[in-house]
Every structure is written in C-alpha cells, then in structure tokens.
Design a protein around this motif. Sequence first.
Motif, PDB file in Angstrom:
ATOM      1  N   ILE A 164       0.857  -1.183   0.000  1.00  0.00           N
ATOM      2  CA  ILE A 164       0.000   0.000   0.000  1.00  0.00           C
ATOM      3  C   ILE A 164       0.894   1.234   0.000  1.00  0.00           C
ATOM      4  O   ILE A 164       1.695   1.435   0.927  1.00  0.00           O
ATOM      5  CB  ILE A 164      -0.938   0.020   1.228  1.00  0.00           C
ATOM      6  CG1 ILE A 164      -1.838  -1.221   1.215  1.00  0.00           C
ATOM      7  CG2 ILE A 164      -1.766   1.295   1.259  1.00  0.00           C
ATOM      8  CD1 ILE A 164      -2.640  -1.406   2.482  1.00  0.00           C
ATOM      9  N   GLY A 165       0.807   2.020  -1.047  1.00  0.00           N
ATOM     10  CA  GLY A 165       1.545   3.269  -1.111  1.00  0.00           C
ATOM     11  C   GLY A 165       0.670   4.409  -0.640  1.00  0.00           C
ATOM     12  O   GLY A 165      -0.527   4.435  -0.906  1.00  0.00           O
ATOM     13  N   PHE A 166       1.268   5.369   0.072  1.00  0.00           N
ATOM     14  CA  PHE A 166       0.440   6.470   0.580  1.00  0.00           C
ATOM     15  C   PHE A 166       1.200   7.793   0.452  1.00  0.00           C
ATOM     16  O   PHE A 166       2.394   7.882   0.706  1.00  0.00           O
ATOM     17  CB  PHE A 166      -0.011   6.223   2.027  1.00  0.00           C
ATOM     18  CG  PHE A 166       1.101   6.100   3.035  1.00  0.00           C
ATOM     19  CD1 PHE A 166       1.487   7.184   3.822  1.00  0.00           C
ATOM     20  CD2 PHE A 166       1.760   4.886   3.226  1.00  0.00           C
ATOM     21  CE1 PHE A 166       2.493   7.070   4.778  1.00  0.00           C
ATOM     22  CE2 PHE A 166       2.759   4.756   4.179  1.00  0.00           C
ATOM     23  CZ  PHE A 166       3.134   5.853   4.946  1.00  0.00           C
ATOM     24  N   ALA A 167       0.450   8.792   0.017  1.00  0.00           N
ATOM     25  CA  ALA A 167       0.914  10.182  -0.020  1.00  0.00           C
ATOM     26  C   ALA A 167      -0.249  11.021   0.463  1.00  0.00           C
ATOM     27  O   ALA A 167      -0.634  10.908   1.632  1.00  0.00           O
ATOM     28  CB  ALA A 167       1.384  10.560  -1.421  1.00  0.00           C
ATOM     29  N   ASP A 168      -0.868  11.837  -0.433  1.00  0.00           N
ATOM     30  CA  ASP A 168      -2.078  12.535  -0.006  1.00  0.00           C
ATOM     31  C   ASP A 168      -3.240  11.560   0.149  1.00  0.00           C
ATOM     32  O   ASP A 168      -4.124  11.737   0.979  1.00  0.00           O
ATOM     33  CB  ASP A 168      -2.434  13.654  -0.982  1.00  0.00           C
ATOM     34  CG  ASP A 168      -2.515  13.170  -2.414  1.00  0.00           C
ATOM     35  OD1 ASP A 168      -2.037  12.059  -2.706  1.00  0.00           O
ATOM     36  OD2 ASP A 168      -3.044  13.924  -3.264  1.00  0.00           O
ATOM     37  N   ALA A 191      -3.987   6.992  -0.197  1.00  0.00           N
ATOM     38  CA  ALA A 191      -3.338   5.687  -0.210  1.00  0.00           C
ATOM     39  C   ALA A 191      -3.954   4.838  -1.301  1.00  0.00           C
ATOM     40  O   ALA A 191      -5.121   5.013  -1.663  1.00  0.00           O
ATOM     41  CB  ALA A 191      -3.479   4.997   1.151  1.00  0.00           C
ATOM     42  N   ARG A 192      -3.173   3.885  -1.819  1.00  0.00           N
ATOM     43  CA  ARG A 192      -3.680   2.970  -2.840  1.00  0.00           C
ATOM     44  C   ARG A 192      -2.854   1.696  -2.803  1.00  0.00           C
ATOM     45  O   ARG A 192      -1.671   1.711  -2.437  1.00  0.00           O
ATOM     46  CB  ARG A 192      -3.615   3.592  -4.226  1.00  0.00           C
ATOM     47  CG  ARG A 192      -2.213   3.952  -4.711  1.00  0.00           C
ATOM     48  CD  ARG A 192      -2.275   4.714  -6.031  1.00  0.00           C
ATOM     49  NE  ARG A 192      -0.972   5.144  -6.495  1.00  0.00           N
ATOM     50  CZ  ARG A 192      -0.253   4.504  -7.426  1.00  0.00           C
ATOM     51  NH1 ARG A 192      -0.736   3.398  -7.962  1.00  0.00           N
ATOM     52  NH2 ARG A 192       0.923   4.968  -7.823  1.00  0.00           N
ATOM     53  N   THR A 193      -3.514   0.586  -3.163  1.00  0.00           N
ATOM     54  CA  THR A 193      -2.791  -0.671  -3.258  1.00  0.00           C
ATOM     55  C   THR A 193      -1.930  -0.654  -4.520  1.00  0.00           C
ATOM     56  O   THR A 193      -2.298  -0.048  -5.531  1.00  0.00           O
ATOM     57  CB  THR A 193      -3.763  -1.859  -3.307  1.00  0.00           C
ATOM     58  OG1 THR A 193      -4.628  -1.717  -4.441  1.00  0.00           O
ATOM     59  CG2 THR A 193      -4.601  -1.913  -2.047  1.00  0.00           C
ATOM     60  N   MET A 194      -0.796  -1.344  -4.445  1.00  0.00           N
ATOM     61  CA  MET A 194       0.166  -1.293  -5.548  1.00  0.00           C
ATOM     62  C   MET A 194       0.706  -2.685  -5.836  1.00  0.00           C
ATOM     63  O   MET A 194       0.952  -3.473  -4.918  1.00  0.00           O
ATOM     64  CB  MET A 194       1.337  -0.356  -5.211  1.00  0.00           C
ATOM     65  CG  MET A 194       0.925   1.050  -4.845  1.00  0.00           C
ATOM     66  SD  MET A 194       2.354   2.136  -4.650  1.00  0.00           S
ATOM     67  CE  MET A 194       2.863   2.321  -6.366  1.00  0.00           C
ATOM     68  N   SER A 195       0.871  -2.964  -7.106  1.00  0.00           N
ATOM     69  CA  SER A 195       1.528  -4.198  -7.542  1.00  0.00           C
ATOM     70  C   SER A 195       3.019  -3.921  -7.703  1.00  0.00           C
ATOM     71  O   SER A 195       3.439  -2.753  -7.705  1.00  0.00           O
ATOM     72  CB  SER A 195       0.940  -4.652  -8.875  1.00  0.00           C
ATOM     73  OG  SER A 195       1.258  -3.705  -9.899  1.00  0.00           O
ATOM     74  N   HIS A 206      -5.304   6.827   5.928  1.00  0.00           N
ATOM     75  CA  HIS A 206      -5.921   6.127   4.805  1.00  0.00           C
ATOM     76  C   HIS A 206      -5.211   4.807   4.530  1.00  0.00           C
ATOM     77  O   HIS A 206      -5.840   3.787   4.228  1.00  0.00           O
ATOM     78  CB  HIS A 206      -5.879   7.027   3.563  1.00  0.00           C
ATOM     79  CG  HIS A 206      -6.726   6.520   2.433  1.00  0.00           C
ATOM     80  ND1 HIS A 206      -6.600   6.981   1.140  1.00  0.00           N
ATOM     81  CD2 HIS A 206      -7.694   5.562   2.393  1.00  0.00           C
ATOM     82  CE1 HIS A 206      -7.466   6.361   0.363  1.00  0.00           C
ATOM     83  NE2 HIS A 206      -8.141   5.483   1.106  1.00  0.00           N
ATOM     84  N   ALA A 207      -3.874   4.785   4.651  1.00  0.00           N
ATOM     85  CA  ALA A 207      -3.120   3.551   4.424  1.00  0.00           C
ATOM     86  C   ALA A 207      -3.503   2.480   5.435  1.00  0.00           C
ATOM     87  O   ALA A 207      -3.648   1.296   5.084  1.00  0.00           O
ATOM     88  CB  ALA A 207      -1.623   3.849   4.495  1.00  0.00           C
ATOM     89  N   VAL A 260       5.213  -0.498   8.361  1.00  0.00           N
ATOM     90  CA  VAL A 260       5.125   0.874   7.857  1.00  0.00           C
ATOM     91  C   VAL A 260       6.531   1.408   7.596  1.00  0.00           C
ATOM     92  O   VAL A 260       7.394   1.364   8.483  1.00  0.00           O
ATOM     93  CB  VAL A 260       4.393   1.790   8.860  1.00  0.00           C
ATOM     94  CG1 VAL A 260       4.299   3.216   8.310  1.00  0.00           C
ATOM     95  CG2 VAL A 260       3.003   1.246   9.168  1.00  0.00           C
ATOM     96  N   ILE A 261       6.754   1.906   6.385  1.00  0.00           N
ATOM     97  CA  ILE A 261       8.020   2.568   6.014  1.00  0.00           C
ATOM     98  C   ILE A 261       7.700   4.022   5.715  1.00  0.00           C
ATOM     99  O   ILE A 261       6.920   4.317   4.807  1.00  0.00           O
ATOM    100  CB  ILE A 261       8.659   1.909   4.776  1.00  0.00           C
ATOM    101  CG1 ILE A 261       8.959   0.426   5.045  1.00  0.00           C
ATOM    102  CG2 ILE A 261       9.921   2.645   4.363  1.00  0.00           C
ATOM    103  CD1 ILE A 261       9.447  -0.317   3.818  1.00  0.00           C
ATOM    104  N   THR A 262       8.288   4.936   6.477  1.00  0.00           N
ATOM    105  CA  THR A 262       7.955   6.350   6.286  1.00  0.00           C
ATOM    106  C   THR A 262       9.121   7.228   6.718  1.00  0.00           C
ATOM    107  O   THR A 262       9.973   6.806   7.512  1.00  0.00           O
ATOM    108  CB  THR A 262       6.693   6.726   7.077  1.00  0.00           C
ATOM    109  OG1 THR A 262       6.351   8.096   6.815  1.00  0.00           O
ATOM    110  CG2 THR A 262       6.908   6.554   8.562  1.00  0.00           C
TER     111      THR A 262
END
Length: 656
Positions: free
Chosen positions: A504-508, A510-514, A533-534, A554-556
Amino acid sequence: MPFRYGAWHGGPDPLEAPYDIRRALDEMGDDVLAGMSPRSALSRLMRQGTTGSNGLEALRQRARRRAKELRNSGRLNGTLDQVRELLDKALEAERAALFPDPDDLARMAEAELDNLPEDTARAVRDLADYQWRSPEAAQAYQEISELLRSEVLDAQFAGMRQALSNPDPQAMQAIREMMHDLNEMLDADARGEHTQEQFADFMDKHGEFFPENPENLAELVDSLARRAAAAERLMNSLSAEQRAELGELMEQALAQSGLAGEMSRLQQSLRAARPDLRWTGRERMNGDQPMGYADGTSALSELADLDELADLALQDYPGASLGDIDEELVQRALGQGAVTDLEQLKRIEQELRRQGYLDQGGEGLQLSPKALRRLGSTALRRVFAQLESGGRGDHDVRDAGAAGEITGASRAWQFGDEQPLDVVRTVRNAVLRGEGRSGARVRFQPEDFEVVETERRSSAAVALLVDMSYSMELRGSWGEAKTTALALHALVTMKYPQDAIEIIGFADYARTMSPRDLVDHDWQAVQGTNLQHALMLARRHLDRHRDAEPVILVITDGEPTAHLAPDGFSEFSWPPSDETIAATLAEVERCTRRGATINVFMLDDEPRLVNFMHEVGQRNGGRVFLPKTGALGEYVVSDYLSARGGRRRGGSRRAG
C-alpha cells in the motif's frame, strides 16, 4: 548407437544467446532498484552500452567531435575566392597584352577594364562579350565558367566534377538529357505514376552520373535532396553580398550551359519531395582554408547527418526508439564501426523482448512479469546478503495438515489424519502382505494405509505500507524503500505462498500497488502523508484473511500530515493538525483491536516523527525502528520472518 551427453567443448556454445542478456537485465535492475523507472533504466543502458560495446552516448560524442572538426576545417566562400583569383589573372594577362600596343583601340580596351564594377559577378557578366587579346586571359576567363558549372553540378550530383573535367558539347548534352529525364521521373512520381521499371530504365541510361548506385527513386531523392538542402544552407550562411555575387555567377554559368531551367525545376521537385529536411538556417564554419561550393555543400550535408545522428542518439523525444536511427545515416556519418555498435544495441533490445523480459506497453517498452520476478529476486538476494547467518528461520510448525507442504516422506495412517493418502505405498503394502496374488483382487487392511507427511506453516496476512510522499524522493529514500518492498513481495510469493501480502503506497491518498506499480511509479510533487488512509486499506486486507497472523509494516520518513475528512477528500496541514493526529491514532486503535501488530521503520530521526511513532508503538504494542542507511531491507524482512511465526514483542529499537 548409444549417445553421451556432456559439457560442450567445441568452442562457443552454439545454443548460447548472442549476448549476456541477464547481465544487461541486472544492470537495468540496479537502476530500477535505485529509484529509476524501467524506461529510464533501459534508456540509460542504451546510452551507456554494455561490456564490449559502445552505447548511444559514445555514438553521440563521436558525431559531435566530427561535426566540430568539420566546422573548423574551412570557410564557405572559397568559390568566390577562386573566381576572383581567375578574374584577376585574366585582367592582369590582358593588361600585359594591351600595354605595348600603341593603338587607340588598346587604350579603349584598357579603359573598359579599368571601369569594371567592384562586384565580381557583375564584372564577370560585363566581360561576357569582351574580345580578349591575350590567349592566357581568355583561358582564365573561360575557366571561371567551367569552374562555376562544375561546382554547381558537383554540389547537386556528387562526383559530377570528374565527369566535367574535360567537357565537350556531347558531355553537356548528356547532362541536359539526364536532368530532363530526372525531372520527368520526379514529376511522374508526384502524380503517383512512377514505376520501378521507369527507374531501372533511367539508371541504365544515366547510371554513370550516380556512382552510389541507388536501388530505387526514394534512395536517389534522399541523396539529392540532402545535398540540395545543404547547398541552400550554404548560400544562407554567406553574407548578403557574397550570396548575391555567388548566386549571380552560378545563374550565368548555368544559363550559358542551357541548364538553368532544368536545375531550377529539379530544386523545386526535391524540395516538394522532402519538405522534412532542413532547407533554411545558417552554418558557421570557423576554418581558415577556403572551401569550394561543392566541397562546402558536401561538408554541410555531412554536418546535417551528424547533427541528426546526435539528436537521434539522445533519444529524448516521445516514443524514441533505436529503430529511429537509420544505419545508413550512421554509416555515412561515422563508418562501419559505429554501425556495428548500433546493431549490437538493437540486438540487446530485441533479445530482451525475445526472451520475454520486455513488453510493449501503451507508453512504450516496459518490464514484463518475468523481468519483475527477476527484479524481485535480485532485491531479495541483496537483502539476504546483509542478514546475519543463523537465528532466523522459517519458524515452521511441524504438524499434520491437509493444507501443508509435502515433505517427501510418508507414515502409517492414524485415526483422525486428514493428509492425502500415499496411494503407491498403500498398494505396495497390500501386495507385499500377500493380497496381490495373480488373478485375485487386492484387499486392503487398515494397517496397509499410509499418508503423505506434510509440513504446515503458520500463514500471515502482511500489509506493507510504503510512504510515497515527495520527501521520499527528495531525501533519496525511495530507491531503498522500493527495493525493500520488491524483496518482501518476492519472499512472500516465492517462499511463503500461503501468506497474503499487499503493498500500500500512501501520499495525499493511499492505494494498493503491484510490483509493476512500484517499478513504474513516476513522482509528482503532491503534499501529504496520509497514514490514516493507508491503515484503513491495511485493515481491509487483513479482514479478507481473518485466519492469518495479521502483520502491518510501515516505512515512512515523516509524521502524518493528511487524513480523510468526512466527505472522503484528503485534508493536508503542516504542521500536522490535531484532527490529522487524532484520525491517524484512531485508525491505529482499530488495527490494534483487530489484533494486528504495527511495526514502523523510520527513515528520518526528526523529533516530531520519533515522538509520534513511539506513541503508535505504545498504543499498539508494535516496535519502532530507525535503521541505518542501507539496512532497511534487512530490518523489514527479518521482522516479517519473526512476525509470521506469531511472536510479538513490544518496544522500540534504534540503529544509528
């Protein structure tokens, strides 16, 4: 005849690929894992080349060096200088012949010579009807016309100078016929009536004027149009006075030869056939040696090839491809060695496609699923190379289970076993017990049955939350985060297929990612780190796998600065608002009640981030890490291997 198989010792392996595609792919993978997009990585590979071959950058540098040499080789007004020298020679010889003659006609002739215009072209024109007394002067003046005619024709038709070395009426008539037939053929082509037979007839009749031996009209037009465009740029590069003088001199020479009309017609046809060429513009030649009109045209034609090649080799335009670079252009500009390098680059690209590592996507070439798997394996090897040996394992639970993995062994069936039967061993036991006599049915007893021994591993549902705010790119953290995500995904899919992982990538938002989404990610300067959201998306993933051990990683590199408002839109605030902090911590509480452990890997030690994440750790019971640069993958993978065994430890850990 018996056959024996072994290692090949007869020289190069005939079945081996012509190039080490795996090495080329790994070189691309290094760039992708460092944060580059696949298209940029492939472009870089093509620019830099591979071991033993030059890339496009070397090709481009060679073209630029050769262009610089040409621009320093001479100046373009050499024909005017030659005409002036011949004119001065003629006038000097004529005055020498007139001086001893006491006749008034000689004095009048001297006066006519003294009153000639300063403009070379006008002086040559005014002397067209002059009656020369000096044979040497007459010869020098005649050489002006021959020089201009040969320069103009040789500029348009490479090699014509030799054909005009000893001009005679028949030779000039052959040239006029050739130009007439050429113009007729170009007109027929413009009407769509040209045929290859017509071109063959033309070459049979006039092939002596085209030593390059073009195979069709398109090749001939390309050659002639390039030279015509170069001649046009040469004229544009002269000063206004020089351009006027040379233009008038050439018109006079062509008119005298009866070629003016056909030459004008040819120029118009070539320009209409190839409007894509650079017909305008100026070239700056910085050399000291004068260049004739034909030599200058050849130099500018070569310069155009070199400039075009340098632009194509840069490959910085939409839809750029190695196929855009014409091998004939490379051959003309840089020779066969450069063509060989280009062919090797094209073969590498073709081999990457043939072996299934590249696909043609909507926006150009992209890595195939096969290449993505290799990329994930490469990332995983990097991570495991950093892990300490021992102390970390698979944490398998040895137990009976139908969903387990087969170990290759079997054991006697016991009441309550759910493992699949080992049919071969079961039948064998019954036969050995004597129930398999010839013609009799095999009867089974409970002690005959054996079951396949399996190994059941504890399954985990893993949500890897990767910060994709623009600060990750600015701080140089994205490459390491992407490598870690790909490595973890590869580990789960290859070694623990019973586990379920979602990135799951998140910025403004979040969305699932392949893995492909990770690899192809293109940065945009958006504001916001929406961890709330993530975590929401992570809970949905865990809810789909309720029987698995829930793990959130979580990586941030920053504290939360955005959250979803009641209307569903993201709200950004810096410094973080109380609403953002509260919404994020509320989501942490929901994950905690769900039984999920949240382990955080911080890529920065900013105090506000550290304080917030420690608060998350205290509320959830997970751990907080501050891994040193380059050790993120080691920490994340090690934590996954521990967490999937069901062991949770609270607290925090800091690695400087």
